[in-house]
Structure formats: structure tokens, C-alpha cells
Design a protein around this motif. Structure first.
Motif, mmCIF file in Angstrom:
data_model
loop_
_atom_site.group_PDB
_atom_site.id
_atom_site.type_symbol
_atom_site.label_atom_id
_atom_site.label_comp_id
_atom_site.label_asym_id
_atom_site.label_seq_id
_atom_site.Cartn_x
_atom_site.Cartn_y
_atom_site.Cartn_z
ATOM 1 N N ASN A 236 0.815 -1.216 0.000
ATOM 2 C CA ASN A 236 0.000 0.000 0.000
ATOM 3 C C ASN A 236 0.850 1.268 0.000
ATOM 4 O OD1 ASN A 236 -2.388 -1.625 0.233
ATOM 5 N ND2 ASN A 236 -1.955 -1.813 2.425
ATOM 6 N N SER A 237 2.003 1.193 -0.646
ATOM 7 C CA SER A 237 2.899 2.356 -0.708
ATOM 8 C C SER A 237 3.298 2.621 -2.147
ATOM 9 C CB SER A 237 4.144 2.122 0.160
ATOM 10 O OG SER A 237 3.792 1.903 1.501
ATOM 11 N N GLY A 238 2.293 2.901 -2.978
ATOM 12 C CA GLY A 238 2.569 3.153 -4.386
ATOM 13 C C GLY A 238 3.435 4.369 -4.623
ATOM 14 N N ASN A 239 3.483 5.292 -3.635
ATOM 15 C CA ASN A 239 4.319 6.480 -3.793
ATOM 16 C C ASN A 239 5.793 6.130 -3.905
ATOM 17 O OD1 ASN A 239 3.827 5.775 -0.874
ATOM 18 N ND2 ASN A 239 5.488 7.253 -0.608
ATOM 19 N N GLU A 240 6.162 4.922 -3.467
ATOM 20 C CA GLU A 240 7.558 4.511 -3.541
ATOM 21 C C GLU A 240 7.987 4.201 -4.971
ATOM 22 O OE1 GLU A 240 8.193 1.352 -0.791
ATOM 23 O OE2 GLU A 240 7.655 2.546 0.955
ATOM 24 N N LYS A 241 7.050 4.115 -5.869
ATOM 25 C CA LYS A 241 7.348 4.013 -7.306
ATOM 26 C C LYS A 241 6.489 5.043 -8.039
ATOM 27 C CE LYS A 241 4.137 0.167 -8.079
ATOM 28 N NZ LYS A 241 3.071 1.033 -8.551
#
Length: 506
Positions: A236-241
Motif C-alpha cells: 500500500n505504498s505506491g508512492n515509492e514508485k
């Protein structure tokens, strides 16, 4: 310097308990001056190491050359890298180096550690390091054969230069995922040294505690084959890509809307690679430099392609049912009646399912099914069985696949002729479609209702490039035959020839 435990003890005994320096010195076995020094010390910051830079007139001129070679080798497999001995040999041969081999070995050993540490730090995609990439799937509408369908596209982006590539597929399954990456690596003529992924099911079986991942065997083999390092985002950390997620939207909005028409995915995927390169003509959104120029830094850091392409398939052993069908991903594929109830091997790519026997011989190849299609049926292996029961033909889906010429011909056949026709089709359709058999039927029917043997004869004439041969007609012969000389029988003619030659008859 004493250990911190000893220093703390001295300071506690002298400063807190008020004991004399000499008493503490006798107890600890230290000089009283040492005890006083640490009792009165106020600055415990670690002293910065003083490193003197020694000049090396022999090595200094060649250090930049060695560094360049080591950086170049870092993109290659270990077995393709220059050894320290080879570097020494090249320096002596090409750069008039007069130093020792040991000096080169020591410098290479030290710099390799430093450069590899730099490479590991550079593997963080969030730092927008050249040669590092991010990957994710997107979705868009397409027009195929006049119908709007949803298709998935796999995007690969380089955050440093803001370049991208993408490929379109009917699914996000493992074979599509790996084939898309392989296609883009081939087009780049290199491999990103590090790729960051979401926790895609084609790559990740399970997310374990403390950031560990249980990976699919196919993905691990693929990564080992191409040699890239992989990283996965936290759940749940799409901001990391974030770069590739933004690029997915950019691709959809600028290239795939409204729905793009296509006939074949292979042709479409060649076209979209061209679009990706054309996009590099614009300037970077922050750096105000042409993206094509920035991409050169990405390209320089790409790993070399392996010498052999990776086959993006999976093999499974599966048992056919009583009708000779196998089931793969809830879809059915026909084999042959003779393999009913037997185990076969299915070789599965993103677009084909090839069925093999125990000797790895190809039995049949199907297009891979996606969407609502539930069954792929190739009737050719079943026609020999159907020839024994030709009345069942009209109740099979094979009848709907027949060209109109064959339907009309079979309708006009007797029961025995139908058996012969189906037996013939079982042979003619092996490995090809109806085009040539239908042409043979059409030509053979020019002189009336043909037999299966006649159709077969014309078919093989077409295969050999001669077509049907005209029947010789006696009505086309000349009305009067040419006259010939009268033949003389007996030995009189021989005696006459012999006398002319001056000989005597025997």
C-alpha cells in the motif's frame, strides 16, 4: 585511550565519590596522571582521523583510466570483467605504465569496494540514479476487430531521464509480465541495473514480515538470467514508485486515448516502442534539458544483455479428460482422442498453448484464451474418429467452421463418401488451414462431383506447384494421321544392303 568502561569507572570514583587520584590509580593499576587526565576530561567527541594524502607519481596518472574501466566492467557479468592482472597488462601495453603489478592490484582491490558501494547506494530509484528503472501495469481501452476491449500495458520508466517504454498485453499474468520486460530489454539493447516493482503477483508469492518477499521461481530465474537487482515497494505504498505511476497516466492520456485500433498485438507492440522513442524529443519537466540527452546517462549504466534470450514460458504436466481436453487457468484446450485420460505437457506462453507428448513432440498448438472464451478446439486430430461416425458431423462445432464449399460437397456425398472426405481432411488439415484443401476441392469439382481421391490428387498437385492437369481428349487429335513409309519384312532387305556393300550373304 582506555576503554570507555574504565574511563567511566575512574570518573565515577574520583568525581562522584571524591576519592583521591592515587587511590584509584593503585586500585586500577594505572598511573595517577592517567587517572587525573580522564577524571578532568571534558570533550569525548571522537577525534577525526588525520589522513595524509600521499602522492604517487607512477599510479596517479593511470588512476582515472582504471576507474573508468572498473565502472565499465560494473555493468557486465563477473566473468566478463577485466582482472587486476589484465588491467596491469593493458596499462603497460597501451599507456606506458612503469609501476609494479602489486601497486595496480592494491588500487584495483580498494577501488572495486568503493565503486560497488556507490553502485549499491545508486540502486535507490527514489534518488533518480541513471540506469535504475521502475515497472508497473496500466489499463486502457483498445479497438480490436471493431470491438472495444480493455487491454493491459506494462510500463518501464527511467526516473533520471523521464524516459519510458511500454508493451500491450491481454492480461497481467506471469507470461505477459516477463515477455513485456524481455521485449523492452531487447529494444533497449541493455538491462536496467536495478528495477523497483510493486508487489505484483507474477513476481511475489507472499509478503513476509520485516520486508522479506517469497518470490515466484519464474521471476527469480528471469532476474538471474538478466542480472538486474530488484526492489519491492512496501504494501500500500505506491508512492515509492511514483515515477512509473505518473508515467502510466501519461502514456494513457497521450497515446492510448481515445481507444487505439489494432489487428495484432505483435504489430501494435512494435508501434508503441516507436512512440516511446519519439517522446524523448521534449524537454525534461525539471531539468530543462532534452530527455533524449538525459537518456544517454541511463543508457551508459545499462547492463549487457545475456548471450541467449530468455524463453518466457511455463511448463505444466496435466491429465486430459475422457474427451481429450486439458484445463489451464479455467480454460479448456483439445489434444486428441488417443490422449484421453493420459498425461501431457503444456508449454504456455502469453499467446500460445503448445501441447507435447512424453517425447516432447508437438501434438497441437492453440492460441491462448483470454476473456469469456472458455474452450479452444482443434478438430483435426478428431476427424479420423468422426470419419467412423460421419452423421455426428452436423452436431459438432467443426461443421460451423467448414467453408461453404466443403459443406455443400459433404451434403452431396453418400455415407461412404463422407467417411472418405473426413478421413482426407484429417490428413490435409494437419499443420495448416482450409485454404489449399478448399482450392483443391474447387478445382476438382469443375468436372462434376469429385471423389476424395481426386481431391487428394489435385491437392498434392497444388502443393508441388503444378495445379490440376488437363485430361487428354481424343477429339482434339488431327483428323488425318501422317503417312509413313512401308516397312519391308524378311531378310531380302538385309541381303540387298549386304550386296551394295560388296559382301556375300551367309
Amino acid at each position: 585511550m582506555l576503554a570507555m568502561a574504565e574511563i567511566n569507572y575512574i570518573r565515577y570514583e574520583t568525581n562522584t565519590k571524591g576519592r583521591k587520584y592515587s587511590e584509584v590509580a593503585r586500585q586500577t593499576g594505572k598511573d595517577w596522571r592517567t587517572v587525573k587526565k580522564y577524571a578532568d576530561m571534558e570533550d569525548f567527541n571522537p577525534a577525526a582521523p588525520v589522513k595524509q594524502k600521499r602522492r604517487s607519481p607512477v599510479m596517479d596518472p593511470v588512476k582515472p583510466i582504471i576507474d573508468e574501466w572498473l565502472k565499465e566492467d560494473a555493468t557486465k557479468k563477473k566473468k566478463y570483467r577485466r582482472t587486476a592482472k589484465r588491467i596491469f597488462t593493458l596499462l603497460v601495453r597501451d599507456h606506458e605504465f612503469t609501476g609494479s603489478e602489486r601497486s595496480v592490484r592494491n588500487y584495483v582491490s580498494k577501488r572495486r569496494v568503493e565503486l560497488y558501494e556507490e553502485n549499491e547506494e545508486a540502486a535507490l530509484p527514489l534518488e533518480a540514479t541513471p540506469g535504475a528503472a521502475q515497472v508497473d501495469f496500466g489499463e486502457a481501452p483498445f479497438l480490436h476487430e471493431g470491438e472495444e476491449v480493455n487491454r493491459h500495458f506494462l510500463a518501464l520508466s527511467f526516473p533520471y531521464s523521464n524516459t519510458f517504454l511500454f508493451q500491450v498485453f491481454p492480461s497481467q499474468n506471469r507470461e505477459c509480465f516477463l515477455q513485456g520486460l524481455a521485449n523492452m530489454f531487447d529494444y533497449l539493447e541493455g538491462v536496467p541495473h536495478t528495477i523497483r516493482f510493486d508487489n505484483l503477483s507474477p513476481a511475489v508469492k507472499k509478503v513476509l514480515p520485516e520486508g522479506e518477499r517469497l518470490l515466484t521461481e519464474e521471476f527469480e530465474r528471469f532476474a538471474a538470467h538478466y542480472g538486474f537487482s530488484y526492489e519491492f515497494c512496501n504494501p500500500n505504498s505506491g508512492n515509492e514508485k511514483g515515477h512509473v505511476e505518473a508515467m502510466v497516466k501519461y502514456i494513457r492520456n497521450n497515446y492510448l486515448l481515445p481507444a487505439v485500433p489494432y489487428q495484432s498485438l505483435d504489430t501494435l507492440n512494435e508501434q508503441v516502442l516507436t512512440w516511446s522513442v519519439e517522446d524523448r524529443e521534449r524537454n525534461h519537466y525539471q531539468k530543462e534539458l532534452p530527455i533524449a540527452e538525459l537518456y544517454l546517462a541511463d543508457k551508459e549504466r545499462l547492463l549487457q544483455l545475456p548471450g541467449k534470450a530468455y524463453e518466457c514460458i511455463r511448463r505444466i504436466s496435466v491429465k486430459a479428460d475422457k474427451y481429450g481436453f486439458i484445463r489451464i487457468d479455467k480454460k479448456q484446450y483439445s489434444t486428441s482422442p488417443r490422449f484421453a485420460g493420459q498425461a501431457v505437457t503444456a508449454k504456455i506462453s502469453f499467446k500460445e498453448v503448445t501441447i507435447l507428448n512424453e517425447q516432447n513432440e508437438v501434438l497441437i498448438t492453440h492460441p491462448r484464451l483470454y476473456g469469456e472464451d472458455r474452450r479452444s478446439m482443434n478438430w483435426q486430430p478428431y476427424l479420423s474418429l468422426m470419419a467412423k461416425r460421419p452423421t455426428a458431423l452436423k452436431y459438432s462445432s467443426f461443421y460451423d467452421q467448414l467453408p461453404e464449399e466443403w459443406k455443400a460437397y459433404i451434403e452431396a456425398c453418400s455415407l461412404e463418401e463422407k467417411k472418405a472426405a473426413l478421413s482426407l481432411l484429417a490428413v490435409l488439415l494437419k499443420g495448416q488451414d482450409f485454404q489449399l484443401p478448399t482450392e483443391a476441392l474447387r478445382m476438382a469439382s469443375e468436372h462434376g462431383h469429385p471423389s476424395a481421391e481426386t481431391i487428394k490428387h489435385v491437392y498434392y498437385q497444388l502443393v508441388n506447384g503444378r495445379g490440376i492437369r488437363e485430361t487428354l481428349s481424343l477429339t482434339r487429335l488431327p483428323q488425318q494421321l501422317p503417312l509413313t513409309e512401308t516397312a519391308i519384312r524378311g531378310l531380302s532387305h538385309y541381303d540387298q544392303l549386304l550386296s551394295q556393300a560388296g559382301g556375300e550373304p551367309s
